[in-house]
Design a protein around this motif. Sequence first.
Motif, PDB file in Angstrom:
ATOM      1  N   ALA A  34       6.977 -13.227  12.651  1.00 60.68           N
ATOM      2  CA  ALA A  34       7.294 -11.824  12.426  1.00 60.68           C
ATOM      3  C   ALA A  34       6.038 -11.089  11.979  1.00 60.68           C
ATOM      4  O   ALA A  34       5.466 -11.394  10.941  1.00 60.68           O
ATOM      5  N   ALA A  35       5.601 -10.132  12.786  1.00 62.70           N
ATOM      6  CA  ALA A  35       4.386  -9.389  12.451  1.00 62.70           C
ATOM      7  C   ALA A  35       4.699  -8.314  11.410  1.00 62.70           C
ATOM      8  O   ALA A  35       5.750  -7.669  11.451  1.00 62.70           O
ATOM      9  N   ALA A  36       3.774  -8.132  10.477  1.00 64.02           N
ATOM     10  CA  ALA A  36       3.942  -7.092   9.464  1.00 64.02           C
ATOM     11  C   ALA A  36       3.796  -5.715  10.100  1.00 64.02           C
ATOM     12  O   ALA A  36       3.003  -5.531  11.025  1.00 64.02           O
ATOM     13  N   PRO A  37       4.535  -4.735   9.616  1.00 65.71           N
ATOM     14  CA  PRO A  37       4.389  -3.376  10.144  1.00 65.71           C
ATOM     15  C   PRO A  37       3.107  -2.734   9.641  1.00 65.71           C
ATOM     16  O   PRO A  37       2.540  -3.142   8.627  1.00 65.71           O
ATOM     17  N   ASP A  38       2.638  -1.746  10.363  1.00 67.18           N
ATOM     18  CA  ASP A  38       1.545  -0.909   9.872  1.00 67.18           C
ATOM     19  C   ASP A  38       2.094  -0.031   8.752  1.00 67.18           C
ATOM     20  O   ASP A  38       3.114   0.637   8.911  1.00 67.18           O
ATOM     21  N   ILE A  39       1.434  -0.049   7.604  1.00 68.36           N
ATOM     22  CA  ILE A  39       1.891   0.740   6.456  1.00 68.36           C
ATOM     23  C   ILE A  39       1.219   2.110   6.502  1.00 68.36           C
ATOM     24  O   ILE A  39      -0.010   2.193   6.449  1.00 68.36           O
ATOM     25  N   PRO A  40       1.966   3.204   6.630  1.00 65.64           N
ATOM     26  CA  PRO A  40       1.340   4.532   6.683  1.00 65.64           C
ATOM     27  C   PRO A  40       0.589   4.837   5.394  1.00 65.64           C
ATOM     28  O   PRO A  40       1.171   4.814   4.304  1.00 65.64           O
ATOM     29  N   VAL A  41      -0.691   5.119   5.499  1.00 69.65           N
ATOM     30  CA  VAL A  41      -1.473   5.403   4.305  1.00 69.65           C
ATOM     31  C   VAL A  41      -0.975   6.677   3.624  1.00 69.65           C
ATOM     32  O   VAL A  41      -1.100   6.826   2.394  1.00 69.65           O
ATOM     33  N   ALA A  42      -0.355   7.573   4.386  1.00 70.78           N
ATOM     34  CA  ALA A  42       0.196   8.797   3.782  1.00 70.78           C
ATOM     35  C   ALA A  42       1.280   8.454   2.769  1.00 70.78           C
ATOM     36  O   ALA A  42       1.424   9.145   1.741  1.00 70.78           O
ATOM     37  N   ASN A  43       2.047   7.409   3.038  1.00 72.99           N
ATOM     38  CA  ASN A  43       3.082   6.984   2.090  1.00 72.99           C
ATOM     39  C   ASN A  43       2.467   6.488   0.788  1.00 72.99           C
ATOM     40  O   ASN A  43       2.968   6.769  -0.306  1.00 72.99           O
ATOM     41  N   VAL A  44       1.386   5.725   0.917  1.00 72.61           N
ATOM     42  CA  VAL A  44       0.719   5.196  -0.273  1.00 72.61           C
ATOM     43  C   VAL A  44       0.110   6.349  -1.075  1.00 72.61           C
ATOM     44  O   VAL A  44       0.210   6.395  -2.306  1.00 72.61           O
ATOM     45  N   LYS A  45      -0.487   7.293  -0.383  1.00 70.40           N
ATOM     46  CA  LYS A  45      -1.100   8.435  -1.069  1.00 70.40           C
ATOM     47  C   LYS A  45      -0.056   9.310  -1.751  1.00 70.40           C
ATOM     48  O   LYS A  45      -0.337   9.943  -2.786  1.00 70.40           O
ATOM     49  N   ALA A  46       1.153   9.352  -1.192  1.00 75.00           N
ATOM     50  CA  ALA A  46       2.225  10.121  -1.837  1.00 75.00           C
ATOM     51  C   ALA A  46       2.563   9.519  -3.203  1.00 75.00           C
ATOM     52  O   ALA A  46       2.823  10.254  -4.170  1.00 75.00           O
ATOM     53  N   HIS A  47       2.543   8.189  -3.304  1.00 75.37           N
ATOM     54  CA  HIS A  47       2.761   7.560  -4.610  1.00 75.37           C
ATOM     55  C   HIS A  47       1.612   7.881  -5.565  1.00 75.37           C
ATOM     56  O   HIS A  47       1.837   8.142  -6.753  1.00 75.37           O
ATOM     57  N   LEU A  48       0.390   7.885  -5.043  1.00 77.64           N
ATOM     58  CA  LEU A  48      -0.763   8.225  -5.895  1.00 77.64           C
ATOM     59  C   LEU A  48      -0.669   9.654  -6.399  1.00 77.64           C
ATOM     60  O   LEU A  48      -1.036   9.947  -7.553  1.00 77.64           O
ATOM     61  N   SER A  49      -0.180  10.547  -5.559  1.00 78.50           N
ATOM     62  CA  SER A  49       0.010  11.942  -5.979  1.00 78.50           C
ATOM     63  C   SER A  49       1.013  12.029  -7.122  1.00 78.50           C
ATOM     64  O   SER A  49       0.826  12.798  -8.087  1.00 78.50           O
ATOM     65  N   GLN A  50       2.064  11.224  -7.034  1.00 73.47           N
ATOM     66  CA  GLN A  50       3.055  11.223  -8.104  1.00 73.47           C
ATOM     67  C   GLN A  50       2.460  10.658  -9.399  1.00 73.47           C
ATOM     68  O   GLN A  50       2.719  11.181 -10.490  1.00 73.47           O
ATOM     69  N   LEU A  51       1.661   9.603  -9.296  1.00 71.41           N
ATOM     70  CA  LEU A  51       1.035   9.046 -10.492  1.00 71.41           C
ATOM     71  C   LEU A  51       0.043  10.027 -11.110  1.00 71.41           C
ATOM     72  O   LEU A  51      -0.077  10.122 -12.343  1.00 71.41           O
ATOM     73  N   GLN A  52      -0.670  10.784 -10.268  1.00 73.36           N
ATOM     74  CA  GLN A  52      -1.562  11.826 -10.783  1.00 73.36           C
ATOM     75  C   GLN A  52      -0.767  12.903 -11.522  1.00 73.36           C
ATOM     76  O   GLN A  52      -1.150  13.340 -12.616  1.00 73.36           O
ATOM     77  N   SER A  53       0.342  13.314 -10.942  1.00 74.18           N
ATOM     78  CA  SER A  53       1.187  14.338 -11.589  1.00 74.18           C
ATOM     79  C   SER A  53       1.731  13.836 -12.916  1.00 74.18           C
ATOM     80  O   SER A  53       1.811  14.590 -13.900  1.00 74.18           O
ATOM     81  N   ILE A  54       2.108  12.574 -12.962  1.00 74.05           N
ATOM     82  CA  ILE A  54       2.601  11.993 -14.210  1.00 74.05           C
ATOM     83  C   ILE A  54       1.509  12.026 -15.268  1.00 74.05           C
ATOM     84  O   ILE A  54       1.754  12.397 -16.427  1.00 74.05           O
ATOM     85  N   ALA A  55       0.293  11.615 -14.903  1.00 70.77           N
ATOM     86  CA  ALA A  55      -0.809  11.636 -15.859  1.00 70.77           C
ATOM     87  C   ALA A  55      -1.091  13.057 -16.343  1.00 70.77           C
ATOM     88  O   ALA A  55      -1.258  13.300 -17.548  1.00 70.77           O
ATOM     89  N   THR A  56      -1.123  14.001 -15.414  1.00 75.01           N
ATOM     90  CA  THR A  56      -1.416  15.398 -15.765  1.00 75.01           C
ATOM     91  C   THR A  56      -0.400  15.950 -16.749  1.00 75.01           C
ATOM     92  O   THR A  56      -0.747  16.704 -17.674  1.00 75.01           O
ATOM     93  N   ALA A  57       0.853  15.542 -16.574  1.00 71.78           N
ATOM     94  CA  ALA A  57       1.925  16.049 -17.439  1.00 71.78           C
ATOM     95  C   ALA A  57       2.019  15.305 -18.769  1.00 71.78           C
ATOM     96  O   ALA A  57       2.807  15.696 -19.639  1.00 71.78           O
ATOM     97  N   ASN A  58       1.202  14.237 -18.925  1.00 74.01           N
ATOM     98  CA  ASN A  58       1.319  13.408 -20.125  1.00 74.01           C
ATOM     99  C   ASN A  58      -0.045  13.126 -20.750  1.00 74.01           C
ATOM    100  O   ASN A  58      -0.414  11.959 -20.972  1.00 74.01           O
ATOM    101  N   GLY A  59      -0.795  14.177 -20.993  1.00 75.18           N
ATOM    102  CA  GLY A  59      -2.048  14.039 -21.717  1.00 75.18           C
ATOM    103  C   GLY A  59      -3.211  13.533 -20.900  1.00 75.18           C
ATOM    104  O   GLY A  59      -4.238  13.141 -21.452  1.00 75.18           O
ATOM    105  N   GLY A  60      -3.058  13.485 -19.574  1.00 68.05           N
ATOM    106  CA  GLY A  60      -4.173  13.123 -18.713  1.00 68.05           C
ATOM    107  C   GLY A  60      -4.358  11.643 -18.467  1.00 68.05           C
ATOM    108  O   GLY A  60      -5.353  11.244 -17.864  1.00 68.05           O
ATOM    109  N   ASN A  61      -3.429  10.800 -18.913  1.00 73.12           N
ATOM    110  CA  ASN A  61      -3.570   9.364 -18.677  1.00 73.12           C
ATOM    111  C   ASN A  61      -2.208   8.699 -18.550  1.00 73.12           C
ATOM    112  O   ASN A  61      -1.168   9.313 -18.786  1.00 73.12           O
ATOM    113  N   ARG A  62      -2.237   7.422 -18.198  1.00 71.58           N
ATOM    114  CA  ARG A  62      -1.017   6.605 -18.073  1.00 71.58           C
ATOM    115  C   ARG A  62      -1.226   5.296 -18.835  1.00 71.58           C
ATOM    116  O   ARG A  62      -0.863   4.224 -18.373  1.00 71.58           O
TER     117      ARG A  62
END
Length: 433
Positions: A34-62
Amino acid sequence: MPAIRLVAAGAAGALAAALLTATATPVSARPSLAAAPDIPVANVKAHLSQLQSIATANGGNRAHGRTGYRASVDYVKAKLDAAGYTTTLQQFTSGGATGWNLIADWPGGDTNHVIMAGSHLDSVTAGPGINDNGSGSAAVLETALAVARENLQPTKHLRFGWWGAEELGLIGSKAYVNSLSTADRGRIDGYLNFDMIASPNPGYFVYDDDTALEKVFKDWFAAKGIATEIETEGDGRSDHAPFKNAGVPVGGLFSGADYIKTASQAQKWGGTSGQAFDRCYHSSCDTSSNINDTALDNNTDAIANAIWTLSTATAPPPGTVFENTADVTVPDAGAAVESPVTVSGISGNAPAALAVGVDIRHTWRGDLVVDLVAPDGTAYRLKNSSSNDSADNVIATYTVNASAEIANGTWKLRVRDVAAQDTGYINSWKLTF
């Protein structure tokens, strides 16, 4: 690299042997159908955007003990719960503050053979930690979600982990490993670690702690025409270390931190020589703009390939032989030499009657002291030297009670010639599980 063979015994032995080459990779590392699917990098970056927003809303860090860390855990957990994972929060305390590890199990697969991937989710207090280590955390998360989307039915059990307080000294991953029984540690066929995989001036580094796991990654990158190097900058400084110290085979990827990229590395990978792989390492500028999309994309796809390859492989059957056939010269009246064999895919501890087959060619066997060395360094004496033992060669099978040892890991045959005038070499040796 030593020529290592793995042979299956019993009725299916001939068929299994036909599938192996003279330098075969253990069964657990063979490519799956069973071959692994190609993982869309846009999906991964969407999670990074959420982690950035979390940090911004909580004193700039996690960071550990801060609201941004718990919000990061809640975000990842919600995604996994919605995808059908069984999630567990493991609580621990460090520096007077409560921390959490998040563990996610995909239903099904043989729980006696676990493939696990993980990353630390915390940042330093100085910044949001989007490369270190939002990148690894997001890639592992999206790979786990791809498993759910594809409804992967692995033969081995799949488990994912996000660790807290890594930046304070691997606190979360140590707590997890310490919470496991010896038997549970032995059920983990491999732990894969991903810490900083999208550095803005990236390299492609592969952990070399376990030969079989290393090969899965190196083969994938080689097929893409991407050169790799062995990871040395952070060896022992990330969350694979507690697993490795407990005898679990480990592997992983890394794109570089504050070390400087050389001219030869820049020629091989692009980027800028004379600059750090990540100039924002542990700094406030480690934000969502501190990411190399190509490295993030390549490394995430390599992670997915490893998860698909390793989790859909078949574990070695009972009676499997792990053998090293490379010659090792034993110096006359000299220092001890060692010949390694890496065991993987075996559940739990080694047997109480571990068979150790030894073939040493020597002109006076009485000169030789022979030990079996377990992955944790424990030595089991197989043969003492003796002035009355005047025959040639040591060709014998010894039985060792190795039931206190985790089976998986690198075992060694250690041989020393304690007297002068006779010479020889290790011809081959093997372990039968």
